[in-house]
Every structure is written in structure tokens, then in C-alpha cells.
Design an enzyme around this catalytic site. Sequence first.
Site, PDB file in Angstrom:
ATOM      1  N   ASN A  88      67.145  43.534  71.941  1.00  0.00           N
ATOM      2  CA  ASN A  88      66.744  41.907  71.205  1.00  0.00           C
ATOM      3  C   ASN A  88      67.996  42.801  69.855  1.00  0.00           C
ATOM      4  O   ASN A  88      67.943  43.250  69.010  1.00  0.00           O
ATOM      5  CB  ASN A  88      65.270  41.931  70.682  1.00  0.00           C
ATOM      6  CG  ASN A  88      65.235  41.078  69.250  1.00  0.00           C
ATOM      7  OD1 ASN A  88      66.007  39.810  69.282  1.00  0.00           O
ATOM      8  ND2 ASN A  88      64.496  41.127  68.726  1.00  0.00           N
ATOM      9  N   TRP A  89      68.391  42.597  69.542  1.00  0.00           N
ATOM     10  CA  TRP A  89      70.302  42.527  68.517  1.00  0.00           C
ATOM     11  C   TRP A  89      69.433  42.284  67.094  1.00  0.00           C
ATOM     12  O   TRP A  89      70.026  42.617  65.991  1.00  0.00           O
ATOM     13  CB  TRP A  89      71.607  42.416  69.082  1.00  0.00           C
ATOM     14  CG  TRP A  89      71.421  43.311  70.306  1.00  0.00           C
ATOM     15  CD1 TRP A  89      71.407  44.674  71.080  1.00  0.00           C
ATOM     16  CD2 TRP A  89      73.182  43.375  71.061  1.00  0.00           C
ATOM     17  NE1 TRP A  89      71.457  44.724  71.807  1.00  0.00           N
ATOM     18  CE2 TRP A  89      72.959  43.829  71.976  1.00  0.00           C
ATOM     19  CE3 TRP A  89      74.227  42.086  70.611  1.00  0.00           C
ATOM     20  CZ2 TRP A  89      74.137  43.775  72.874  1.00  0.00           C
ATOM     21  CZ3 TRP A  89      74.994  42.443  71.587  1.00  0.00           C
ATOM     22  CH2 TRP A  89      74.798  43.702  72.200  1.00  0.00           C
ATOM     23  N   LYS A  90      68.650  40.848  67.269  1.00  0.00           N
ATOM     24  CA  LYS A  90      68.449  40.776  66.200  1.00  0.00           C
ATOM     25  C   LYS A  90      69.738  39.629  64.866  1.00  0.00           C
ATOM     26  O   LYS A  90      70.808  39.706  65.922  1.00  0.00           O
ATOM     27  CB  LYS A  90      67.672  41.269  64.434  1.00  0.00           C
ATOM     28  CG  LYS A  90      66.356  42.133  66.240  1.00  0.00           C
ATOM     29  CD  LYS A  90      65.127  42.487  64.894  1.00  0.00           C
ATOM     30  CE  LYS A  90      63.650  43.394  65.655  1.00  0.00           C
ATOM     31  NZ  LYS A  90      63.044  44.345  64.873  1.00  0.00           N
TER      32      LYS A  90
ATOM     33  N   HIS B  82      58.623  35.697  68.729  1.00  0.00           N
ATOM     34  CA  HIS B  82      58.656  37.121  68.216  1.00  0.00           C
ATOM     35  C   HIS B  82      57.855  37.176  67.226  1.00  0.00           C
ATOM     36  O   HIS B  82      58.070  36.366  65.716  1.00  0.00           O
ATOM     37  CB  HIS B  82      60.630  37.691  67.542  1.00  0.00           C
ATOM     38  CG  HIS B  82      60.524  39.409  67.535  1.00  0.00           C
ATOM     39  ND1 HIS B  82      60.122  40.056  66.404  1.00  0.00           N
ATOM     40  CD2 HIS B  82      60.683  40.119  68.315  1.00  0.00           C
ATOM     41  CE1 HIS B  82      60.680  40.924  66.360  1.00  0.00           C
ATOM     42  NE2 HIS B  82      61.223  41.536  67.210  1.00  0.00           N
TER      43      HIS B  82
ATOM     44  N   GLU C 221      58.960  38.548  64.032  1.00  0.00           N
ATOM     45  CA  GLU C 221      59.442  38.606  62.425  1.00  0.00           C
ATOM     46  C   GLU C 221      59.484  36.758  63.184  1.00  0.00           C
ATOM     47  O   GLU C 221      59.439  36.276  61.825  1.00  0.00           O
ATOM     48  CB  GLU C 221      61.339  38.580  62.917  1.00  0.00           C
ATOM     49  CG  GLU C 221      60.655  40.237  62.814  1.00  0.00           C
ATOM     50  CD  GLU C 221      61.421  41.509  63.154  1.00  0.00           C
ATOM     51  OE1 GLU C 221      63.052  40.927  63.264  1.00  0.00           O
ATOM     52  OE2 GLU C 221      61.470  42.586  63.444  1.00  0.00           O
TER      53      GLU C 221
ATOM     54  N   GLU D  71      54.111  43.391  71.890  1.00  0.00           N
ATOM     55  CA  GLU D  71      54.319  44.109  69.798  1.00  0.00           C
ATOM     56  C   GLU D  71      53.582  44.334  69.534  1.00  0.00           C
ATOM     57  O   GLU D  71      53.294  42.955  68.803  1.00  0.00           O
ATOM     58  CB  GLU D  71      55.814  43.194  70.224  1.00  0.00           C
ATOM     59  CG  GLU D  71      57.125  42.870  71.013  1.00  0.00           C
ATOM     60  CD  GLU D  71      57.961  42.802  70.673  1.00  0.00           C
ATOM     61  OE1 GLU D  71      59.469  44.307  70.776  1.00  0.00           O
ATOM     62  OE2 GLU D  71      58.198  42.118  69.921  1.00  0.00           O
TER      63      GLU D  71
ATOM     64  N   GLY E  44      59.790  48.374  64.313  1.00  0.00           N
ATOM     65  CA  GLY E  44      60.463  48.879  63.171  1.00  0.00           C
ATOM     66  C   GLY E  44      60.320  49.652  62.330  1.00  0.00           C
ATOM     67  O   GLY E  44      60.630  50.121  60.896  1.00  0.00           O
TER      68      GLY E  44
ATOM     69  N   SER F  61      59.320  49.882  68.434  1.00  0.00           N
ATOM     70  CA  SER F  61      59.609  51.572  68.212  1.00  0.00           C
ATOM     71  C   SER F  61      59.951  52.481  69.270  1.00  0.00           C
ATOM     72  O   SER F  61      60.157  53.621  69.906  1.00  0.00           O
ATOM     73  CB  SER F  61      58.391  52.582  67.026  1.00  0.00           C
ATOM     74  OG  SER F  61      58.834  51.648  66.086  1.00  0.00           O
TER      75      SER F  61
HETATM   76  C1  PEP Z   1      61.446  44.309  68.285  1.00  0.00           C
HETATM   77  O1  PEP Z   1      62.217  43.856  66.928  1.00  0.00           O
HETATM   78  O2  PEP Z   1      60.917  43.325  69.455  1.00  0.00           O
HETATM   79  C2  PEP Z   1      61.694  45.742  68.292  1.00  0.00           C
HETATM   80  C3  PEP Z   1      60.778  46.027  69.685  1.00  0.00           C
HETATM   81  O3  PEP Z   1      61.996  46.171  67.102  1.00  0.00           O
HETATM   82  P1  PEP Z   1      62.219  47.925  67.528  1.00  0.00           P
HETATM   83  O4  PEP Z   1      62.140  48.467  68.471  1.00  0.00           O
HETATM   84  O5  PEP Z   1      63.028  48.576  66.154  1.00  0.00           O
HETATM   85  O6  PEP Z   1      60.633  48.998  66.834  1.00  0.00           O
END
Ligand code: PEP
Length: 252
Positions: free
Chosen positions: A9-11, A97, A99, A169, A175, A215
Amino acid sequence: MRKKIVAGNWKMNLNKEASLALVNGISDGLPGLSDMVRVIVAPPFVNIPYIQDASNRNARVEVAAQNMHFAESGAYTGEVAADMLQAIGINTVILGHSERREYFKEDAHLLTKKVEQALEHKMEVIFCFGEKLEDRQGGNHFDIVREQLSDSLFHLNDVDWDNIILAYEPVWAIGTGETASPEQAQEMHAFIRNLIEQHYDDEVADRVSILYGGSVKPANAKEIFSKPDVDGGLIGGASLKTEDFLAIINSI
Ligand code: PEP
């Protein structure tokens, strides 16, 4: 047998040039990858066509969208419809997600409409969910996850589940550098699979892929992916670096 999936997921990261360098680097690193592993990247909308062109060189990288609207079309400034994604060959979308839930106030009702719209279009949904830190500390994490799944997904029929990929998640691990331990991930993934078995049957539970996100990095991917109910990962930060993302893919 369930395929393994590693999705990036490049956001809201990387311009055209940087994202092309990334997808080319990933593609170049994939020869020899088992057919049982899917690699997906989700760039911002505006870069999708460039990434598709580049990934077509090596059909191993699939491209997904990070979001879509629940309506067919209309006066929703700034939004993108399922039909528009499909018209350019995008058939997978990330929904729910944390976010989107946090910053754009996407709630269960809205997410249910988005899931239904995607499925109506026969799109595949990577559905994200997971508890916050206070839920985990208060011991409510199983209840929260049960509620998130039942609110948005448990009204679907068996066939709809062919197009659902789950991404657990825990919000406290996204993050933050904080990762659920492989045992915590396995415990929750087994709980989720069991819930699906209760609501549907063992056949549906057995075929749904459940990804872990939060992470994941080269140093911890192998151990997390070794757990029997973890079918891969949804990767944020580490998916933006070619070497790290390839190392994570190679850990599966
Ligand atoms: C995500 O945003 O889906 C995610 C898992 O981010 P990160 O790997 O940076 O924790």
C-alpha cells in the site's frame, strides 16, 4: 489451496518517476517466484496507468486501487467510481484502511456500501480492519474485530467471499514500528477464520486469505508468514523500498 499474497500500500507517496523506478525494481526481482504467490501494489490513483504499463512487462505484479466511492457516478467531487477503475483494468480495491476510517471518518455503514458496490462490479476487495491500542490494552480486541467483520461483511453470501481478501491490521502496529508478535497475529487470524466458519462453513473459512499488516519488514516477515493462518501481508512503509519489499516477498 489458498494463494499467498504480498500487497504494497503505497498510500500518498511517490511521484510518477519514483513509483516507476519502484515497480520496475520489484518486477526485475521477481523471476522464479512461485505461481502460488500474488504480488499486488496499490499506487495513488493518478499513477495507476503508469504502474500498469510498467507492470505489464512482467505479469507478476498486479495493481490495485487504494479506495473507491460507493456510488455508480455523480456529484462527489474528488472521488473515483468502481466503473472508472474497471475501465482501466483495475479489479482489486483496498477498503476500510484505518487511515480512511480515522482521517476520512469512514464508518461501518459507509464501508458496507463500498464493499457492496465493489462486489456488484465483481471487483476483489482487500478489506482492512483491526483494533486500536486501547482496545488491545482493555482486552476488547476480539470483540472489536468480530464487530468490524460482522458489520461490513457477514451479510454477504458464500460466493461473494470469493472476492474478499481480509487484512488484519492492528492500528497500534501501523506505521509505528510496533509489530504484533507472530503469536498474536496467529491467534487473531485463527479467531477470524473460526468466526467465518461459524457464520458460513469450513469451506468458505478455508479459502479466504487473511493478510497481516502492521510494520512488517524484512526482519520480521518470515516469522509472521510462517504462521498457518497468516496468508501474507499488507505492507505500508516497507513496500516503498525495492529491496525491502522484495525481501518481504521472498520471505513468504
Ligand atoms: C498499512 O498502512 O497498511 C501498513 C501496514 O503500514 P506499515 O507497514 O507502514 O505499518
